[in-house]
Enzyme design. Structure first.
Site, PDB file in Angstrom:
ATOM      1  N   SER A 112       0.796  -1.238   0.000  1.00 32.89           N
ATOM      2  CA  SER A 112       0.000   0.000   0.000  1.00 32.89           C
ATOM      3  C   SER A 112       0.824   1.281   0.000  1.00 32.89           C
ATOM      4  O   SER A 112       0.282   2.354  -0.252  1.00 32.89           O
ATOM      5  CB  SER A 112      -0.928   0.034   1.213  1.00 32.89           C
ATOM      6  OG  SER A 112      -1.927  -0.948   1.075  1.00 32.89           O
ATOM      7  N   LYS A 170       0.489   3.368  -2.981  1.00 35.51           N
ATOM      8  CA  LYS A 170      -0.710   4.192  -3.255  1.00 35.51           C
ATOM      9  C   LYS A 170      -0.399   5.682  -3.300  1.00 35.51           C
ATOM     10  O   LYS A 170      -0.951   6.431  -4.122  1.00 35.51           O
ATOM     11  CB  LYS A 170      -1.772   3.924  -2.180  1.00 35.51           C
ATOM     12  CG  LYS A 170      -2.368   2.514  -2.239  1.00 35.51           C
ATOM     13  CD  LYS A 170      -3.250   2.250  -1.018  1.00 35.51           C
ATOM     14  CE  LYS A 170      -3.866   0.848  -1.055  1.00 35.51           C
ATOM     15  NZ  LYS A 170      -4.570   0.520   0.214  1.00 35.51           N
ATOM     16  N   TYR A 195      -2.652  -3.049 -10.654  1.00 40.57           N
ATOM     17  CA  TYR A 195      -2.660  -2.824  -9.200  1.00 40.57           C
ATOM     18  C   TYR A 195      -1.883  -3.921  -8.470  1.00 40.57           C
ATOM     19  O   TYR A 195      -1.066  -3.634  -7.586  1.00 40.57           O
ATOM     20  CB  TYR A 195      -4.108  -2.750  -8.708  1.00 40.57           C
ATOM     21  CG  TYR A 195      -4.208  -2.527  -7.214  1.00 40.57           C
ATOM     22  CD1 TYR A 195      -3.882  -1.285  -6.650  1.00 40.57           C
ATOM     23  CD2 TYR A 195      -4.617  -3.547  -6.369  1.00 40.57           C
ATOM     24  CE1 TYR A 195      -3.955  -1.088  -5.283  1.00 40.57           C
ATOM     25  CE2 TYR A 195      -4.700  -3.345  -4.993  1.00 40.57           C
ATOM     26  CZ  TYR A 195      -4.375  -2.120  -4.461  1.00 40.57           C
ATOM     27  OH  TYR A 195      -4.447  -1.917  -3.099  1.00 40.57           O
ATOM     28  N   TYR A 227      -4.753   4.509   7.937  1.00 34.10           N
ATOM     29  CA  TYR A 227      -6.042   3.854   8.165  1.00 34.10           C
ATOM     30  C   TYR A 227      -6.767   4.500   9.345  1.00 34.10           C
ATOM     31  O   TYR A 227      -6.730   5.726   9.495  1.00 34.10           O
ATOM     32  CB  TYR A 227      -5.838   2.354   8.370  1.00 34.10           C
ATOM     33  CG  TYR A 227      -4.966   1.737   7.303  1.00 34.10           C
ATOM     34  CD1 TYR A 227      -5.258   1.906   5.949  1.00 34.10           C
ATOM     35  CD2 TYR A 227      -3.840   1.022   7.640  1.00 34.10           C
ATOM     36  CE1 TYR A 227      -4.454   1.348   4.965  1.00 34.10           C
ATOM     37  CE2 TYR A 227      -3.022   0.456   6.658  1.00 34.10           C
ATOM     38  CZ  TYR A 227      -3.346   0.620   5.327  1.00 34.10           C
ATOM     39  OH  TYR A 227      -2.547   0.075   4.364  1.00 34.10           O
ATOM     40  N   VAL A 237       1.125  -3.499   4.100  1.00 33.24           N
ATOM     41  CA  VAL A 237       1.105  -4.782   4.808  1.00 33.24           C
ATOM     42  C   VAL A 237       2.360  -5.625   4.530  1.00 33.24           C
ATOM     43  O   VAL A 237       2.581  -6.637   5.189  1.00 33.24           O
ATOM     44  CB  VAL A 237      -0.155  -5.622   4.473  1.00 33.24           C
ATOM     45  CG1 VAL A 237      -1.398  -4.972   5.040  1.00 33.24           C
ATOM     46  CG2 VAL A 237      -0.285  -5.858   2.982  1.00 33.24           C
TER      47      VAL A 237
END
Lengths: 616, 616
Positions: free
Chosen positions: A80, A83, A204, A256, A274
């Site tokens: 992530s 991103k 992705y 998050y 992660v």
């Protein structure tokens, strides 16, 4: 006060000294290395194979230095963390308006892999899976089969090296990515993904499987901290505008449902993955990258999070804890009366002294930001701004966009109130000037000079011209030379006989640095410039002035002298002068006294300059 | 190059120039003044009476200047803007741990007056009504009947003046505050409010009804931007730690469900109130206050919001858009070989030249922040740090906590590797030093001096002492005086006859600035200091040196000279020297030549210093 001397340093153990930041990272790494709390990610089988003992950290500074401790070179998948950079690429490629019409920027209050969209049926933000897949989709729509290579290349440029893909993680991710497939189809249902969902998801999955190290992440974070320019390679990967937007969503949604706590406790825009990586970027200071695969209940790397909290607490690194004193940007503020750079005719000198306040000079230092320029504007406008305001930017390494806008506004305002802005220490084709030019109403109204002395001399010339001070400069005979004042006519006549007449064409070198100092020159006609070997001009001399005059007291030739135009000199060889000295010791004493007076005057000027520069 | 002169400034209209920030505020005010979109708050009857045409804006800078445009002095009730300051007060009064055990810091995703609590049965954050009432309740529990006056006084100190309460709004708020009463009882149900709910709500209703102007809000915001110190009064109202926490929750939750957008589009920690006020604080730069009672659908002042967006966009004020070049903090970096401050005996001078690299000097400028000190540490440690490292802090107005910690770490590390840290431009009882001291292992290992010259001289003395260079300084007769070198014995004998012998006791003034320059002094025994009228010491002289020597070339007495200890001088009156000059013109010429050489040497040193200070 010299009687009782304290002892020389004692108690030294002669361990080599270490940069405090490196020392801290080593200590923190040692402190958390043996902490095995948390669990390795299990939602992708391949990630579950990670070694829970691995722990690496790196910090890259914006001047391009990298500190590394532990497993900082160990490769793992970016997940992530990608991103943030893919959002930046989408903004760059497609424009903010386009991207923002498909993805929101509010925190979701949901888990990172939630399938829920916001009230406008858009992903909440680009940091949750739905938003990230949407961004990859937008890039795929624009670049098709080149989309992934473009992403890999941008991430690599941020890291400063070519990045590979971990094929087994990519395969594992593809094999088990049903939840992301569901999100992909949901996005297509709402028209966010317009194309082949499988192709978008392939982009992705591949982007998440790109291999990086903690060191790579630190450099990538430092690229964000440095306004989009990789501080190691100098490569301008992302624009400052895109970077500000990326850092904004990292701030509100990067960690998050721990984002609020993170802002509160760490206060650095950050993003975790992660795979065990975390990046944190402290704008204009550092980029941090950590790797440890043990994750806490929010999905953030447990050791990485602890290290970030400790670093922020130990060094008070919260992005909102800024300190600044706007006043320090002005090194010196004076008018031309106190200092003159060029030898002038006496009537010109008098005129400049009378009109001293018409030329205002401010020497600036450090980064010019919004509040510095606001302060400079108020300081300038508190007094009469005169005919010319000279700002010296030689010590200004950086002008922020805010400051450039405000400077441009200030210059326009000065121009229309009758004050001509003059910039020194700046080249017309420099980044600084182009930045200003973009905001100026009439950049032609601004004069620029490489050197402050040139700028001041130009302004002085303007003032002399305006007040009718320029007269025809005629030849200055020996009798009127500054260094010979007070001599009797018979002394002058004797000296006259000793002189050779020399003429030089424009640009010709009259004295070379390092030559034997065997003569003194009296400038009769034209102008000469005294320059250092590197081309820095020390002074410009007018007729009536001597040069090479330190030869009289055994001084060396410490600079070059060039003819600016057609020059006529009287040259007195030193051995001839020694005869003169024996014949006319009183006259010789007067000449040396004149020289001492000139040196005392220059010393006074130099000390004035030191005071100006040293003033707080 | 002087031939063709450009024209004098033209096209000027002679409008007075205006600071660009003020000009922007005036334009923005004019642009939004006639925009009547939005609606006046209607949930409290009294607020509904507000005049929708009112519109004021103010900006306070951290150097204490306030710009104001429109209805900037018009009073209105502070409402929810108070929440930020009351949260800060609670942190200050009760400690962060205590407050955080009752109130969370995550965004709620709910309306500001929601009764819902988070998963731990706590208010989501201190910016929603439930969290704010909880904070007022914590203060009430600690201070009972004094709680409200304490709140009013803290808000007043942030604004820099005493603030009143609007009694009719307070009454109206009390009469209609049933929803807040429900929140109060819900908080008591979960043990967040432990006391008399009515009394706590009374404190809350009163705090919301405090009267402020846009100017007040600007100063209050600037107090937050300035680390808790009111920039107009200098009053340290809140600690930097509390301020960082307040700004953090303003960032994540200050603008209700527009917070993510606000960070993204404006990027300044902010808080709005239904009274029509907005504050925005840009750390270390500005505080902004706006007033316009027309609210948008999120409850934020419509004109205020537009003005903030325009300001941020025009001047690129996003808090994450920082720019800095860490390298500019070092003004000069040199060893003692290049500059010496005190007249030394020749063998001392030789020793210092040989040992030049044992004393390293760095002159610093500007705010020292984390990344600057990291850079300084790396620059220092890249070379041998020698016996003494002198850091000159004269031009450092501010040391951030991060920088102080890191400097302390660096000094400890230098000490234990055998280098003694020396600080100049700092007083032992100053805020700067106390800040460092808090983090130092052994502050006794650090020497501090007010002046850089003193620090360098002290280090030089140490080096001379260590290398056995101090010898008994005996009387220096005329024949060995620097200014008289090269004279024949009979010249010296003749001069000897002209001399008066003078002795001075420690501290006695030998020459006063401004006196008639009627004699030259040769220092035979003891030491003297040359000082400016303000007490700044220019030089310390040892036997063998002349002073008042510019009298020989008609120079004035431009400084005081004091005896440092028991001093013996030979004084030559000028009129007597003139006789000598007539009798012995060759000797006189040699003396003046020696003087010219000394001046040339000092000029060289001064220019070296200018180069060091001007270096980028």
């Amino acid at each position: 006060m010299n009687q009782a001397l304290p002892n020389a340093p004692s108690g030294a153990t002669d361990q080599p000294a270490k940069p405090p930041l490196l020392a801290f990272l080593e200590q923190a790494h040692a402190r958390y290395r043996d902490d095995f709390s948390g669990a390795v990610a299990n939602y992708i089988p391949e990630l579950n194979k990670a070694d829970p003992a691995r722990f690496g950290v790196a910090i890259a500074t914006i001047d391009g230095h990298v500190y590394e401790v532990g497993d900082s070179a160990y490769p793992f998948t970016i997940q992530s963390v990608s991103k943030a950079f893919v959002f930046g690429l989408a903004l760059e490629l497609l424009g903010a308006d386009h991207v923002e019409s498909f993805v929101g920027v509010e925190p979701s209050g949901e888990a990172f892999n939630s399938i829920r969209l916001n009230a406008n049926n858009q992903p909440f933000n680009p940091m949750v899976n739905a938003g990230a897949i949407a961004c990859s989709g937008l890039i795929y729509a624009a670049r098709r089969d080149e989309a992934f290579e473009l992403i890999r290349s941008i991430l690599g440029r941020c890291a400063g090296r070519d990045l590979d893909v971990d094929e087994s993680v990519y395969q594992s991710e593809t094999a088990t990515g049903d939840r992301n497939r569901a999100i992909g189809w949901m996005l297509r249902n709402y028209g966010i993904v317009k194309d082949n969902v499988d192709a978008v998801l392939d982009v992705y999955f591949r982007q998440c499987a790109i291999l990086v190290s903690a060191r790579d992440l630190a450099v990538m974070a430092a690229t964000l901290a440095n306004g989009g320019v990789n501080p190691l390679t100098g490569d301008p990967v992302l624009s400052p505008l895109a970077v500000a937007r990326v850092l904004s969503v990292m701030t509100s949604s990067g960690m998050y449902d721990y984002a609020g706590e993170w802002v509160y406790r760490v206060g650095m825009p950050a993003k975790s993955g992660v795979g065990g990586g975390i990046i944190a970027a402290l704008p204009s200071q550092i980029g941090l990258g950590t790797y440890s695969p043990l994750l806490d209940e929010h999905g953030n790397s447990a050791r990485g999070l602890r290290l970030c909290e400790a670093l922020s607490a130990h060094f008070d690194l919260h992005v909102l804890n800024r300190a600044n004193d706007v006043r320090t940007c002005i090194v010196a503020d004076y008018d031309v009366g106190r200092l003159q750079r060029r030898g002038r005719q006496p009537h010109e000198q008098k005129l400049l002294e009378e009109q001293a306040s018409t030329i205002r000079i401010m020497e600036l230092t450090g980064t010019l930001a919004f509040s510095n320029v606001d302060y400079i504007a108020r300081r300038l406008l508190a007094h009469d701004t005169g005919l010319f305001t000279v700002l010296d930017l030689r010590r200004v390494p950086l002008i922020t966009t805010a400051a450039a806008k405000m400077l441009a506004d200030l210059f326009d305002s000065l121009s229309s109130s009758g004050t001509r802005p003059v910039l020194a220490g700046i080249e017309r084709d420099s980044r600084h000037f182009r930045q200003l030019q973009a905001f100026l109403t009439d950049s032609g109204a601004i004069r620029t000079f490489s050197l402050l002395d040139e700028a001041i001399e130009w302004a002085e010339d303007q003032v002399i011209f305006r007040y009718g001070g320029f007269s025809q400069i005629t030849d200055v005979p020996l009798a009127e030379q500054e260094l010979l004042k007070g001599l009797a006519p018979e002394d002058i006549a004797d000296l006259e006989v000793l002189c050779e007449t020399r003429s030089y064409h424009p640009g010709e070198r009259i004295i070379a640095c390092g030559d034997e100092a065997d003569s003194v020159f009296f400038l009769q006609r034209g102008m000469v410039s005294v320059k250092l070997a590197e081309g820095v001009r020390l002074a410009t001399l007018v007729p009536g002035t001597a040069f090479g005059e330190l030869a009289l007291i055994g001084g060396p030739r410490s600079a070059d002298v060039f003819a600016d135009n057609a020059v006529l000199c009287r040259r007195v060889p030193l051995d001839t002068f020694d005869d003169f000295r024996m014949r006319r010791p009183f006259a010789a004493e007067i000449i040396v006294r004149n020289l001492a007076q000139l040196l005392a005057h220059r010393l006074l000027q130099a000390n004035t300059k030191i005071d100006l520069l040293s003033a707080n």
